[in-house]
Write a protein that holds these residues in place. Structure first.
Motif, mmCIF file in Angstrom:
data_model
loop_
_atom_site.group_PDB
_atom_site.id
_atom_site.type_symbol
_atom_site.label_atom_id
_atom_site.label_comp_id
_atom_site.label_asym_id
_atom_site.label_seq_id
_atom_site.Cartn_x
_atom_site.Cartn_y
_atom_site.Cartn_z
ATOM 1 N N ALA A 231 63.494 74.815 25.494
ATOM 2 C CA ALA A 231 62.881 75.758 24.549
ATOM 3 C C ALA A 231 62.674 77.120 25.203
ATOM 4 O O ALA A 231 62.950 78.160 24.597
ATOM 5 C CB ALA A 231 61.553 75.199 24.039
ATOM 6 N N GLU A 232 62.201 77.132 26.442
ATOM 7 C CA GLU A 232 62.018 78.398 27.155
ATOM 8 C C GLU A 232 63.346 79.128 27.323
ATOM 9 O O GLU A 232 63.414 80.349 27.189
ATOM 10 C CB GLU A 232 61.372 78.150 28.522
ATOM 11 C CG GLU A 232 59.913 77.807 28.441
ATOM 12 C CD GLU A 232 59.297 77.483 29.797
ATOM 13 O OE1 GLU A 232 60.038 77.415 30.815
ATOM 14 O OE2 GLU A 232 58.068 77.312 29.841
ATOM 15 N N SER A 233 64.397 78.381 27.596
ATOM 16 C CA SER A 233 65.713 78.978 27.755
ATOM 17 C C SER A 233 66.176 79.651 26.463
ATOM 18 O O SER A 233 66.732 80.754 26.483
ATOM 19 C CB SER A 233 66.705 77.905 28.191
ATOM 20 O OG SER A 233 67.999 78.424 28.250
ATOM 21 N N VAL A 234 65.934 79.011 25.329
ATOM 22 C CA VAL A 234 66.323 79.576 24.035
ATOM 23 C C VAL A 234 65.509 80.839 23.737
ATOM 24 O O VAL A 234 66.069 81.859 23.309
ATOM 25 C CB VAL A 234 66.160 78.526 22.908
ATOM 26 C CG1 VAL A 234 66.276 79.163 21.530
ATOM 27 C CG2 VAL A 234 67.190 77.428 23.076
ATOM 28 N N VAL A 235 64.218 80.789 23.952
ATOM 29 C CA VAL A 235 63.379 81.961 23.692
ATOM 30 C C VAL A 235 63.763 83.105 24.630
ATOM 31 O O VAL A 235 63.872 84.260 24.215
ATOM 32 C CB VAL A 235 61.878 81.613 23.808
ATOM 33 C CG1 VAL A 235 61.014 82.860 23.693
ATOM 34 C CG2 VAL A 235 61.492 80.594 22.735
ATOM 35 N N ARG A 236 64.012 82.790 25.887
ATOM 36 C CA ARG A 236 64.434 83.814 26.850
ATOM 37 C C ARG A 236 65.754 84.464 26.398
ATOM 38 O O ARG A 236 65.909 85.678 26.441
ATOM 39 C CB ARG A 236 64.584 83.191 28.235
ATOM 40 C CG ARG A 236 64.795 84.196 29.337
ATOM 41 C CD ARG A 236 64.738 83.561 30.731
ATOM 42 N NE ARG A 236 63.350 83.254 31.085
ATOM 43 C CZ ARG A 236 62.862 82.019 31.219
ATOM 44 N NH1 ARG A 236 63.619 80.963 31.045
ATOM 45 N NH2 ARG A 236 61.606 81.834 31.540
ATOM 46 N N ALA A 237 66.691 83.666 25.920
ATOM 47 C CA ALA A 237 67.976 84.194 25.435
ATOM 48 C C ALA A 237 67.769 85.084 24.211
ATOM 49 O O ALA A 237 68.409 86.141 24.086
ATOM 50 C CB ALA A 237 68.929 83.049 25.115
ATOM 51 N N VAL B 24 59.966 76.089 19.058
ATOM 52 C CA VAL B 24 61.358 75.716 19.343
ATOM 53 C C VAL B 24 61.401 74.281 19.846
ATOM 54 O O VAL B 24 62.229 73.475 19.403
ATOM 55 C CB VAL B 24 62.010 76.676 20.364
ATOM 56 C CG1 VAL B 24 63.332 76.120 20.872
ATOM 57 C CG2 VAL B 24 62.199 78.061 19.757
ATOM 58 N N SER B 25 60.513 73.939 20.755
ATOM 59 C CA SER B 25 60.475 72.593 21.314
ATOM 60 C C SER B 25 60.232 71.555 20.215
ATOM 61 O O SER B 25 60.900 70.527 20.159
ATOM 62 C CB SER B 25 59.381 72.507 22.376
ATOM 63 O OG SER B 25 59.280 71.205 22.879
ATOM 64 N N GLU B 26 59.285 71.840 19.322
ATOM 65 C CA GLU B 26 58.982 70.906 18.237
ATOM 66 C C GLU B 26 60.134 70.794 17.248
ATOM 67 O O GLU B 26 60.493 69.696 16.830
ATOM 68 C CB GLU B 26 57.719 71.353 17.491
ATOM 69 C CG GLU B 26 56.449 71.143 18.265
ATOM 70 C CD GLU B 26 55.243 71.747 17.567
ATOM 71 O OE1 GLU B 26 55.386 72.355 16.480
ATOM 72 O OE2 GLU B 26 54.137 71.620 18.120
ATOM 73 N N ARG B 27 60.689 71.929 16.860
ATOM 74 C CA ARG B 27 61.727 71.929 15.827
ATOM 75 C C ARG B 27 63.013 71.260 16.288
ATOM 76 O O ARG B 27 63.669 70.578 15.523
ATOM 77 C CB ARG B 27 62.053 73.360 15.394
ATOM 78 C CG ARG B 27 61.053 73.972 14.486
ATOM 79 C CD ARG B 27 61.535 74.234 13.088
ATOM 80 N NE ARG B 27 62.908 74.573 12.940
ATOM 81 C CZ ARG B 27 63.405 75.811 12.951
ATOM 82 N NH1 ARG B 27 62.624 76.839 13.089
ATOM 83 N NH2 ARG B 27 64.680 76.011 12.781
ATOM 84 N N ALA B 28 63.378 71.486 17.524
ATOM 85 C CA ALA B 28 64.645 70.936 18.020
ATOM 86 C C ALA B 28 64.427 69.674 18.843
ATOM 87 O O ALA B 28 65.370 69.170 19.436
ATOM 88 C CB ALA B 28 65.372 71.986 18.853
ATOM 89 N N LEU C 88 59.314 82.004 14.133
ATOM 90 C CA LEU C 88 60.478 81.137 13.973
ATOM 91 C C LEU C 88 60.489 80.590 12.552
ATOM 92 O O LEU C 88 59.518 79.989 12.112
ATOM 93 C CB LEU C 88 60.411 79.977 14.969
ATOM 94 C CG LEU C 88 61.590 79.026 14.992
ATOM 95 C CD1 LEU C 88 62.877 79.761 15.382
ATOM 96 C CD2 LEU C 88 61.331 77.891 15.955
ATOM 97 N N PRO C 89 61.573 80.814 11.801
ATOM 98 C CA PRO C 89 61.650 80.272 10.439
ATOM 99 C C PRO C 89 61.609 78.742 10.445
ATOM 100 O O PRO C 89 61.923 78.110 11.444
ATOM 101 C CB PRO C 89 63.012 80.756 9.931
ATOM 102 C CG PRO C 89 63.431 81.840 10.839
ATOM 103 C CD PRO C 89 62.758 81.586 12.153
ATOM 104 N N GLU C 90 61.226 78.190 9.319
ATOM 105 C CA GLU C 90 61.120 76.734 9.178
ATOM 106 C C GLU C 90 62.418 76.165 8.619
ATOM 107 O O GLU C 90 62.531 75.918 7.434
ATOM 108 C CB GLU C 90 59.957 76.382 8.240
ATOM 109 C CG GLU C 90 58.595 76.772 8.765
ATOM 110 C CD GLU C 90 58.177 75.984 9.989
ATOM 111 O OE1 GLU C 90 58.626 74.841 10.156
ATOM 112 O OE2 GLU C 90 57.397 76.522 10.785
ATOM 113 N N THR C 91 63.400 75.951 9.465
ATOM 114 C CA THR C 91 64.644 75.310 9.052
ATOM 115 C C THR C 91 64.677 73.916 9.659
ATOM 116 O O THR C 91 64.871 73.779 10.868
ATOM 117 C CB THR C 91 65.869 76.128 9.530
ATOM 118 O OG1 THR C 91 65.727 77.470 9.104
ATOM 119 C CG2 THR C 91 67.157 75.537 8.977
ATOM 120 N N PRO C 92 64.477 72.899 8.839
ATOM 121 C CA PRO C 92 64.435 71.540 9.391
ATOM 122 C C PRO C 92 65.764 71.117 10.012
ATOM 123 O O PRO C 92 66.831 71.477 9.515
ATOM 124 C CB PRO C 92 64.100 70.661 8.186
ATOM 125 C CG PRO C 92 64.054 71.539 6.998
ATOM 126 C CD PRO C 92 64.305 72.941 7.416
#
Length: 150
Positions: free
Chosen positions: A132-138, A121-125, A72-76
């Motif tokens: 986060a699991e839903s985003v990764v699954r998608a 994902v959970s940390e960044r957003a 996952l790229p580091e986009t703040p």
């Protein structure tokens, strides 16, 4: 003199792990994990094979570092929607493609990718683990559909 500026050695040493990882991603994407050779990674990175082993004791360690660094790229401040797209672009996409190609041959690879991607994902957003699991699954679904039908 050619007018080309040389990078001071101490700065080059700080960038070496990144250079090795970028080279490894190129080699593994082109040749696959099993056929990718440390010699080829070293040559592509512009370092010696012993320099590669100095930073990464094995090809598996390189693969694990690729997942940790590039899943996952580091986009703040990115939203979940932006992160979903980021998971399927650039180096993150190349890492995901590599994981999808190799997970059957390397025990624990799929789990490592999943855990790392969901955590990041959970940390960044600042999202819940379920979000986060839903985003990764998608992102996985989108990538698999692209690979199979794209």
């Amino acid at each position: 003199m050619s007018g080309e500026r040389r990078i001071p050695n101490f700065r080059l040493q700080l960038r070496r792990p990144d250079m090795v990882l970028d080279a490894a991603l190129d080699i593994f994407s082109r040749d696959g994990f099993e056929k990718g050779r440390m010699e080829d990674i070293a040559r592509r990175a512009g370092v010696t094979k012993s320099a590669v082993y100095h930073h990464f004791p094995s090809k598996t360690a390189i693969l694990e570092a690729l997942i940790r660094r590039h899943c996952l790229p580091e986009t703040p401040g990115a939203t979940l929607e932006v992160i979903l797209v980021e998971l399927t672009l650039g180096k993150a996409r190349a890492v995901l493609d590599l994981v999808l190609r190799e997970y059957r041959n390397i025990p624990g690879l799929g789990r490592l990718y999943w855990d790392e991607a969901v955590r990041r994902v959970s940390e960044r957003a600042t999202a819940s683990m379920e979000e986060a699991e839903s985003v990764v699954r998608a992102a996985l679904s989108r990538t698999v559909v692209d690979r199979v039908f794209g």
